[in-house]
Design a protein around this motif. Structure first.
Motif, PDB file in Angstrom:
ATOM      1  N   ILE A 158       0.835  -1.207   0.000  1.00 47.27           N
ATOM      2  CA  ILE A 158       0.000   0.000   0.000  1.00 47.27           C
ATOM      3  C   ILE A 158       0.867   1.252   0.000  1.00 47.27           C
ATOM      4  N   LEU A 159       1.980   1.204   0.741  1.00 47.74           N
ATOM      5  CA  LEU A 159       2.885   2.361   0.766  1.00 47.74           C
ATOM      6  C   LEU A 159       3.461   2.631  -0.618  1.00 47.74           C
ATOM      7  N   THR A 160       3.762   1.578  -1.350  1.00 50.40           N
ATOM      8  CA  THR A 160       4.246   1.742  -2.730  1.00 50.40           C
ATOM      9  C   THR A 160       3.165   2.380  -3.597  1.00 50.40           C
ATOM     10  N   VAL A 161       1.925   1.967  -3.418  1.00 50.40           N
ATOM     11  CA  VAL A 161       0.815   2.552  -4.186  1.00 50.40           C
ATOM     12  C   VAL A 161       0.687   4.047  -3.882  1.00 50.40           C
ATOM     13  N   LEU A 162       0.777   4.420  -2.602  1.00 45.81           N
ATOM     14  CA  LEU A 162       0.575   5.812  -2.208  1.00 45.81           C
ATOM     15  C   LEU A 162       1.729   6.720  -2.605  1.00 45.81           C
ATOM     16  N   THR A 163       2.912   6.154  -2.822  1.00 44.88           N
ATOM     17  CA  THR A 163       4.073   6.986  -3.192  1.00 44.88           C
ATOM     18  C   THR A 163       4.331   6.989  -4.694  1.00 44.88           C
ATOM     19  N   LYS A 164       4.281   5.841  -5.342  1.00 45.79           N
ATOM     20  CA  LYS A 164       4.610   5.765  -6.768  1.00 45.79           C
ATOM     21  C   LYS A 164       3.403   5.985  -7.677  1.00 45.79           C
ATOM     22  N   TYR A 165       2.212   5.811  -7.147  1.00 46.51           N
ATOM     23  CA  TYR A 165       1.014   5.937  -7.986  1.00 46.51           C
ATOM     24  C   TYR A 165       0.050   6.972  -7.390  1.00 46.51           C
ATOM     25  N   SER A 166       0.593   7.984  -6.743  1.00 43.89           N
ATOM     26  CA  SER A 166      -0.242   9.002  -6.082  1.00 43.89           C
ATOM     27  C   SER A 166      -1.106   9.773  -7.074  1.00 43.89           C
ATOM     28  N   THR A 167      -0.629   9.937  -8.301  1.00 44.21           N
ATOM     29  CA  THR A 167      -1.408  10.680  -9.301  1.00 44.21           C
ATOM     30  C   THR A 167      -2.673   9.929  -9.709  1.00 44.21           C
ATOM     31  N   HIS A 168      -2.725   8.648  -9.445  1.00 46.55           N
ATOM     32  CA  HIS A 168      -3.903   7.859  -9.804  1.00 46.55           C
ATOM     33  C   HIS A 168      -4.962   7.880  -8.697  1.00 46.55           C
ATOM     34  N   VAL A 169      -4.582   8.329  -7.503  1.00 46.76           N
ATOM     35  CA  VAL A 169      -5.490   8.258  -6.354  1.00 46.76           C
ATOM     36  C   VAL A 169      -6.465   9.430  -6.384  1.00 46.76           C
ATOM     37  N   THR A 170      -7.734   9.135  -6.462  1.00 46.30           N
ATOM     38  CA  THR A 170      -8.790  10.151  -6.458  1.00 46.30           C
ATOM     39  C   THR A 170      -9.373  10.286  -5.044  1.00 46.30           C
ATOM     40  N   ALA A 171     -10.284  11.232  -4.908  1.00 43.32           N
ATOM     41  CA  ALA A 171     -10.936  11.426  -3.613  1.00 43.32           C
ATOM     42  C   ALA A 171     -11.684  10.175  -3.187  1.00 43.32           C
ATOM     43  N   ALA A 172     -12.317   9.502  -4.140  1.00 43.90           N
ATOM     44  CA  ALA A 172     -13.038   8.260  -3.818  1.00 43.90           C
ATOM     45  C   ALA A 172     -12.066   7.187  -3.342  1.00 43.90           C
ATOM     46  N   HIS A 173     -10.903   7.110  -4.012  1.00 49.01           N
ATOM     47  CA  HIS A 173      -9.895   6.143  -3.594  1.00 49.01           C
ATOM     48  C   HIS A 173      -9.413   6.442  -2.177  1.00 49.01           C
ATOM     49  N   LYS A 174      -9.181   7.750  -1.883  1.00 50.68           N
ATOM     50  CA  LYS A 174      -8.684   8.126  -0.566  1.00 50.68           C
ATOM     51  C   LYS A 174      -9.667   7.723   0.535  1.00 50.68           C
ATOM     52  N   HIS A 175     -10.915   7.892   0.241  1.00 49.61           N
ATOM     53  CA  HIS A 175     -11.939   7.545   1.243  1.00 49.61           C
ATOM     54  C   HIS A 175     -11.914   6.038   1.525  1.00 49.61           C
ATOM     55  N   SER A 176     -11.825   5.251   0.473  1.00 49.60           N
ATOM     56  CA  SER A 176     -11.803   3.788   0.647  1.00 49.60           C
ATOM     57  C   SER A 176     -10.535   3.348   1.362  1.00 49.60           C
ATOM     58  N   LEU A 177      -9.386   3.931   0.947  1.00 55.40           N
ATOM     59  CA  LEU A 177      -8.113   3.518   1.536  1.00 55.40           C
ATOM     60  C   LEU A 177      -7.989   3.947   2.998  1.00 55.40           C
ATOM     61  N   SER A 178      -8.589   5.051   3.363  1.00 53.64           N
ATOM     62  CA  SER A 178      -8.506   5.506   4.752  1.00 53.64           C
ATOM     63  C   SER A 178      -9.139   4.497   5.691  1.00 53.64           C
ATOM     64  N   GLY A 179     -10.246   3.907   5.255  1.00 57.20           N
ATOM     65  CA  GLY A 179     -10.891   2.874   6.062  1.00 57.20           C
ATOM     66  C   GLY A 179     -10.023   1.629   6.163  1.00 57.20           C
ATOM     67  N   CYS A 180      -9.319   1.301   5.075  1.00 55.89           N
ATOM     68  CA  CYS A 180      -8.436   0.132   5.075  1.00 55.89           C
ATOM     69  C   CYS A 180      -7.253   0.353   6.017  1.00 55.89           C
ATOM     70  N   LEU A 181      -6.712   1.596   6.028  1.00 62.93           N
ATOM     71  CA  LEU A 181      -5.569   1.889   6.879  1.00 62.93           C
ATOM     72  C   LEU A 181      -5.959   1.962   8.354  1.00 62.93           C
ATOM     73  N   ALA A 182      -7.209   2.283   8.628  1.00 62.21           N
ATOM     74  CA  ALA A 182      -7.642   2.427  10.011  1.00 62.21           C
ATOM     75  C   ALA A 182      -7.545   1.115  10.777  1.00 62.21           C
ATOM     76  N   ILE A 183      -7.684  -0.012  10.096  1.00 59.81           N
ATOM     77  CA  ILE A 183      -7.645  -1.306  10.779  1.00 59.81           C
ATOM     78  C   ILE A 183      -6.263  -1.943  10.712  1.00 59.81           C
ATOM     79  N   ASN A 184      -5.310  -1.251  10.095  1.00 58.36           N
ATOM     80  CA  ASN A 184      -3.947  -1.802   9.987  1.00 58.36           C
ATOM     81  C   ASN A 184      -3.286  -1.821  11.361  1.00 58.36           C
ATOM     82  N   GLU A 185      -2.586  -2.908  11.671  1.00 57.77           N
ATOM     83  CA  GLU A 185      -1.979  -3.071  12.988  1.00 57.77           C
ATOM     84  C   GLU A 185      -0.460  -3.186  12.937  1.00 57.77           C
ATOM     85  N   THR A 186       0.162  -2.822  11.805  1.00 60.41           N
ATOM     86  CA  THR A 186       1.617  -2.923  11.692  1.00 60.41           C
ATOM     87  C   THR A 186       2.263  -1.611  12.115  1.00 60.41           C
ATOM     88  N   PHE A 187       3.600  -1.628  12.225  1.00 62.40           N
ATOM     89  CA  PHE A 187       4.330  -0.413  12.588  1.00 62.40           C
ATOM     90  C   PHE A 187       4.304   0.634  11.484  1.00 62.40           C
TER      91      PHE A 187
END
Length: 511
Positions: free
Chosen positions: A467-496
Motif C-alpha cells: 500500500i505504501l508503494t501505491v501511495l508513493t509511486k502511484y499518487s497521481t492515480h489516487v482520487t478522492a473516492a480512492h482516498k476515502h476507501s483507503l482511509s478505512g483500510c488503513l484504520a484497521i492496519n496493525e503494523t508499525f
C-alpha cells in the motif's frame, strides 16, 4: 556353418545388430539400442537386414547322404538368435511393413530342427499381423502338462486351488504396476511362462530365468520404447482374455497411433538424446524440428511419451536451447504446451529455491515466449492455492528479468482474479516497484481489491509495504473516492507502518 562365415554375409552395421541378438536373453533390447543409434545416424535399414536373413544359402550337411543343404540364412543361426530376433521384431513391428516381416516368418517355418519357443513366437507374430494361422501356440507336450495341471486342481473349493493361484497373480500384477511395469511386460511374462511348461529344464531354474526376463523387458521397454509399448499393449489385449480384474481396471494408455510414422521414429531419437550425457551437435538439434510438424494434440502426446515433467533439471537448459534454436519458429500453442510439460509441475512442487538449471531454462523460455509463459506457467502458479515463497521468488525473477511492461501489466491483472496470500503479495509488490503504466480502470479495480482483501492482512507487513508503494509511486492515480476507501483500510492496519501510511495518504491532494 561357422559363426565367422555367417557374419561375413553381413555388412558392418548389420554385424553389430547380429552380435547384439546373440548376446543372451537381453539380446532384443541390446539390438533395439543399436538400431535406435544407427537409425538416428541414417545408416541402418531393417528391410535390407531382414532380406539378407531370408537369402538362400548352400552349406555342408550333417550326413554323408545329404552332403549339401539349401536353407534360408536365418535357419543357420542358433535357437537363441532366432528367439531374440522375433522378440526384437515384435518391438519394432509398428515401423516395419508386413511385407518385410512375413517372408522372414515363412523362412523360420522351414527350419528342419524347429524350437517349440520359436514356433510359438512365429505363430504369435502372424496372428498379430492378421495372417490366418490355426496352429496352437503350445506344443503337444505343453498341452499335456496343462491338462495334468488342470486335473490336479479339479476338486479344489472356491477358496483354494485356482482361486488362490489367481489371487496370488493379482497381487503380483499390482506389485508390478506399482514398480512401473507396462502391460507388455506382463504379456511377455505370460509368454515366458508358457514356454517354460514346454521345457525339459528344472522348474526352479526356469522360474528364475523368467523373473530375469520380466525385469529386462520392463526396464528396456520403459526406457527405450514407450511409444511402441503403448501401441503393442492394445494389440495384445485380444490374445490375453484371462487378464486379472486389477489389470482390467487400469486406465487405458494413450496410443501413439495418431502420430505419423516418421514422428514415431523421431520419438526414439529424442528419447536417446534426452538420456545421453554428451553435448548435442547441430544434427541433434535438427531432430527437434518435429515440433513444428505436430498439431497440439500430437505435441501433447509426444511430451507425455517423452515424460517431460520427469526430466532432471540438469538437462533443461540444453533442451530449451534446442527448442528455441533459430531453425525452429514455434507457435504460441506449441510453446504453451512445452512450457506446461517442462516447467509447470516442477515449479508447483518446489520445496526449496529453484535450481540454477531450472531458473536458466525458465528465463530463456520467458524471454523468447513471454505470452505463452504468462498463460501456461505464471497464471496457473498464481491460481494454485498452495503457492509459497519459493514459487514467488522464481516468478519475481522472471518478471523483473524477462518481461517488459506490457506483460507485467498482464500479470498484475492476473493477480486481481486470484485469492491473495503472502506469496502473491510479494509478486504484486515486485510488479508495482517496476512503475507500471496503469490505466484508470485497472487502478480502480486494483484499489477495490486492496480494500476487499485488507481485513485478512491487518498484521501483514508485506501488505502494508505494498500500500505504501501505491501511495508513493502511484499518487497521481489516487482520487478522492480512492482516498476515502483507503482511509478505512488503513484504520484497521496493525503494523508499525500504520502512521507512515496515513501520513502518505494525507499528502495526496484531493482531485
Amino acid at each position: 556353418m561357422e559363426a565367422g562365415m555367417i557374419l561375413s554375409r553381413f555388412d558392418g552395421q548389420s554385424k553389430l545388430l547380429v552380435r547384439a541378438l546373440l548376446s543372451g536373453v537381453s539380446g532384443p533390447f541390446r539390438a533395439l539400442g543399436v538400431f535406435v543409434k544407427q537409425h538416428r545416424a541414417g545408416d541402418m535399414s531393417l528391410s535390407n537386414f531382414i532380406e539378407n536373413l531370408c537369402r538362400v544359402e548352400i552349406y555342408l550337411g550333417d550326413t554323408k547322404v545329404q552332403p549339401l543343404t539349401v536353407q534360408p540364412l536365418v535357419c543357420l543361426f542358433p535357437t537363441l538368435f532366432k528367439q531374440n530376433l522375433l522378440s526384437f521384431i515384435h518391438l519394432v513391428q509398428p515401423i516395419l511393413p508386413q511385407s518385410t516381416v512375413l517372408p522372414l516368418l515363412n523362412c523360420l517355418e522351414q527350419d528342419p530342427h524347429p524350437s517349440p519357443w520359436v514356433t510359438a513366437l512365429v505363430r504369435q507374430a502372424k496372428r498379430s499381423m492378421g495372417v490366418c494361422d490355426e496352429g496352437l501356440l503350445c506344443s503337444p507336450t505343453c498341452s499335456e502338462r496343462l491338462k495334468e495341471l488342470s486335473q490336479r486342481f479339479a476338486g479344489c473349493g472356491p477358496t483354494g486351488g485356482w482361486a488362490k493361484c489367481l489371487s496370488h497373480q493379482t497381487e503380483e500384477s499390482e506389485s508390478q504396476r506399482a514398480s512401473g511395469l507396462s502391460e507388455l511386460g506382463t504379456q511377455r511374462k505370460r509368454k515366458s511362462s508358457l514356454v517354460s511348461l514346454d521345457s525339459d529344464e528344472d522348474g526352479t531354474g526356469q522360474k528364475n530365468k523368467r523373473m530375469k526376463m520380466d525385469v529386462c523387458v520392463s526396464e528396456c521397454i520403459e526406457t527405450k520404447e514407450p511409444s511402441l509399448t503403448e501401441k503393442l499393449s492394445g494389440g495384445l489385449e485380444s490374445d490375453a482374455p484371462t487378464e486379472s480384474l486389477a489389470e482390467e481396471q487400469q486406465p487405458a494408455p494413450e496410443h501413439p497411433c495418431d502420430l505419423p510414422e516418421h514422428i514415431k521414429v523421431t520419438v526414439l531419437q529424442l528419447k536417446e538424446l534426452l538420456e545421453s550425457q554428451t553435448e548435442w551437435d547441430q544434427s541433434s538439434n535438427d531432430v527437434f524440428k518435429v515440433l513444428d510438424e505436430c498439431d497440439p494434440t500430437q505435441l501433447e502426446l509426444l511430451c507425455n511419451m517423452l515424460r517431460f515433467p520427469d526430466l532432471p533439471d540438469q538437462i533443461l537448459p540444453k533442451l530449451c536451447s534446442s527448442v528455441l534454436a533459430p531453425s525452429l519458429d514455434i507457435s504460441y500453442s506449441t510453446a504453451a504446451t512445452l512450457i506446461r510439460s517442462l516447467l509447470l509441475e516442477k515449479v508447483l512442487s518446489l520445496s526449496e529455491p529453484a535450481s540454477r538449471c531450472l531458473v536458466t531454462a525458465a528465463s530463456s523460455l520467458c524471454s523468447h515466449c513471454p505470452r505463452p509463459m504468462c498463460h501456461a506457467l505464471i497464471e496457473p502458479v498464481l491460481q494454485d492455492k498452495s503457492i509459497g515463497n519459493h514459487q514467488a521468488e522464481l516468478l519475481n525473477r522472471l518478471i523483473e528479468g524477462c518481461l517488459d511492461s506490457h506483460y507485467r501489466l498482464l500479470v498484475l491483472q492476473m493477480t486481481l482474479k486470484v485469492a491473495w496470500n503472502e506469496a502473491v503479495l510479494s509478486i504484486i509488490h515486485s510488479l508495482l516497484d517496476t512503475k507500471l503504466d496503469l490505466s484508470g480502470e485497472v487502478f480502480t479495480h486494483f484499489g477495490e481489491q486492496l480494500v476487499s482483501q485488507g481485513p485478512q492482512f491487518t498484521k501483514s507487513v508485506k501488505f502494508a509495504k505494498m500500500i505504501l508503494t501505491v501511495l508513493t509511486k502511484y499518487s497521481t492515480h489516487v482520487t478522492a473516492a480512492h482516498k476515502h476507501s483507503l482511509s478505512g483500510c488503513l484504520a484497521i492496519n496493525e503494523t508499525f507502518l500504520k502512521k507512515p501510511l496515513q501520513a502518505a495518504l494525507k499528502r495526496i491532494p484531493d482531485s
